[in-house]
Design a protein around this motif. Structure first.
Motif, mmCIF file in Angstrom:
data_model
loop_
_atom_site.group_PDB
_atom_site.id
_atom_site.type_symbol
_atom_site.label_atom_id
_atom_site.label_comp_id
_atom_site.label_asym_id
_atom_site.label_seq_id
_atom_site.Cartn_x
_atom_site.Cartn_y
_atom_site.Cartn_z
ATOM 1 N N THR A 147 7.388 40.870 16.581
ATOM 2 C CA THR A 147 6.978 41.709 17.782
ATOM 3 C C THR A 147 7.522 41.801 18.800
ATOM 4 O OG1 THR A 147 5.416 39.842 18.217
ATOM 5 C CG2 THR A 147 4.418 41.597 16.795
ATOM 6 N N MET A 159 3.465 38.317 22.848
ATOM 7 C CA MET A 159 4.378 38.856 21.857
ATOM 8 C C MET A 159 5.699 38.054 21.326
ATOM 9 S SD MET A 159 3.381 42.996 22.078
ATOM 10 C CE MET A 159 4.367 43.521 20.726
ATOM 11 N N GLU A 199 4.206 34.885 17.639
ATOM 12 C CA GLU A 199 4.002 35.995 16.601
ATOM 13 C C GLU A 199 2.725 35.999 16.134
ATOM 14 O OE1 GLU A 199 5.704 39.191 14.498
ATOM 15 O OE2 GLU A 199 6.779 37.845 15.949
ATOM 16 N N TYR A 202 9.332 44.865 19.799
ATOM 17 C CA TYR A 202 8.558 46.060 20.548
ATOM 18 C C TYR A 202 8.606 46.085 22.131
ATOM 19 C CZ TYR A 202 6.387 47.563 15.935
ATOM 20 O OH TYR A 202 6.162 47.968 14.748
ATOM 21 N N HIS A 213 1.822 51.326 20.929
ATOM 22 C CA HIS A 213 2.154 50.225 20.148
ATOM 23 C C HIS A 213 1.690 49.177 20.704
ATOM 24 C CE1 HIS A 213 5.579 52.731 18.776
ATOM 25 N NE2 HIS A 213 5.397 51.690 17.747
#
Length: 392
Positions: A130, A330, A334, A133, A149
């Protein structure tokens, strides 16, 4: 010919079922009809995104008939209206209708509302986890990417691009210098009497969300911040559970605490999520099964625009704070957080720039799993307050 005949039979059967449900008086009627509506609503969204094939086939392929209804979906489709912090007039019939008709997909002009938990666990990008992102968000600073997102946008509210200046949100100074001997963080529980876990002993405070708040307070203090933990059960009135006035009660309570402790700059309304039966979610952190966390922001906006009597002068700071926490989580743990949930009302978040509403775990988590989330959550919060994060 046989395929066409089968379609006709299925269609007639569906019509007969709907007619029967409309006539019956069973307590299951509304639940069944609601799930049919949810299925058609979700599949309509999916079908709209699929480019090839007839509409009937696209709906059938995307079908998630009678899927478990999460708390997010219940909030989006239930008739409960939080009459919180109302210094203004009571809701008109039109406002109540808007709040209850939340399964309708609408557009605010800048973005479409998204209901449910279809984005609840952001999948790994290219095997990088993640954190990828977050890196991409820092690079593109694109509000549409942010919405897609990092958020679930409830259909009670509306969002505008000018409320989400991505670069400013990521760079906003949310640090808080430590003051030894002073209370700088307030933890309280608007629903302290009614939120517990799958193995909680009835009436045992340490097994409830209040007990998890005690663990979070300890962990934050280990990170150097003094904490005032308010254990008042604001949803318990005259010995019974009454959520209709809980936010008014907690507003009064936190106002008193903050007046007595003027160094408080962070408020955390700690909740436990509700997602329905048979949905046990957790992640592994330091070898321990750990409940998942969701940050929650009230937008003070209905789907038609601002709710004037629920004005929040700290909305921009609230959104920046939760986004920085989400991004840091993030990158650090995780699978520890869901997307931030945006809903229409205010939830007492106007009381401070660094005001949070946190949903920690759900009714299917154990007390141990919930308490295991206290340490990583405290670290994420303390890191952002200390400025010990990447890219901010």
């Amino acid at each position: 010919m046989k395929k066409g005949f089968s379609k006709i039979i299925v269609s007639l059967g569906a019509i007969a079922l709907l007619f029967y449900l409309e006539c019956m008086q069973s307590s299951y009627k509304n639940t069944i009809l609601e799930n049919i509506g949810i299925s058609l609503y979700e599949n309509g969204m999916l079908a709209a995104k699929m480019e090839q094939g007839p509409l009937f086939l696209r709906l059938a392929v995307g079908n998630r008939f009678f899927s478990p209804v999460s708390r997010s979906e219940k909030l989006a489709k239930g008739s409960l209206v939080y009459r919180e912090n109302q210094n203004g007039p009571a809701e008109t019939e039109e406002q109540l209708a808007e709040a209850e008709n939340e399964s309708e997909l609408y557009s605010s002009g800048d973005a479409s509302a998204v209901a449910g938990e279809n984005l609840a666990q952001v999948q790994a990008m290219g095997g990088s986890g993640t954190a990828a992102y977050v890196n991409k968000l820092r690079e593109n600073k694109d509000v549409n990417y942010l919405w897609n997102h990092f958020y679930i946008i409830d259909s009670t509210t509306s969002v505008k691009k000018n409320l989400f200046p991505v670069d400013e949100m990521l760079k906003r100074n949310m640090t808080l210098k430590q003051k030894p001997g002073k209370k700088q963080i307030l933890i309280y529980h608007t629903h302290g009497a009614s939120e517990a876990f799958v193995d909680s002993q009835k009436g045992k405070e340490s097994d409830s969300v209040v007990g998890v708040g005690t663990e979070l307070a300890k962990e934050l203090e280990k990170n150097g911040y003094g904490v005032y933990h308010d254990k008042t059960k604001y949803d318990q009135i005259n010995g019974t559970i009454d959520r209709s006035k809980a936010y008014n009660q907690s507003l009064d309570g936190m106002g008193r605490v903050m007046a007595e402790n003027p160094d408080i700059q962070v408020t955390i309304d700690l909740h436990r999520d509700s997602v329905g039966k048979n949905k046990h979610t957790f992640t592994m952190i330091d070898g321990k099964r750990t409940a998942i966390v969701m940050f929650f922001n009230g937008m003070s906006r209905s789907k038609s625009g601002p709710i004037d009597y629920l004005h929040n002068p700290n909305l921009g700071a609230n959104l920046s704070f939760s986004l920085q926490l989400k991004c840091h989580a993030m990158e650090t743990y995780e699978g520890f957080t869901k997307p931030i949930y945006l809903k229409g009302y205010r939830y007492n978040l106007h009381m401070a720039e660094r005001a949070l509403l946190v949903e920690l775990g759900n009714e299917n988590n154990t007390v141990e799993e919930a308490k295991n989330a206290a340490a990583p959550l405290a670290k994420v919060i303390a890191d952002v307050l200390k400025g010990e994060v990447n890219g901010f």
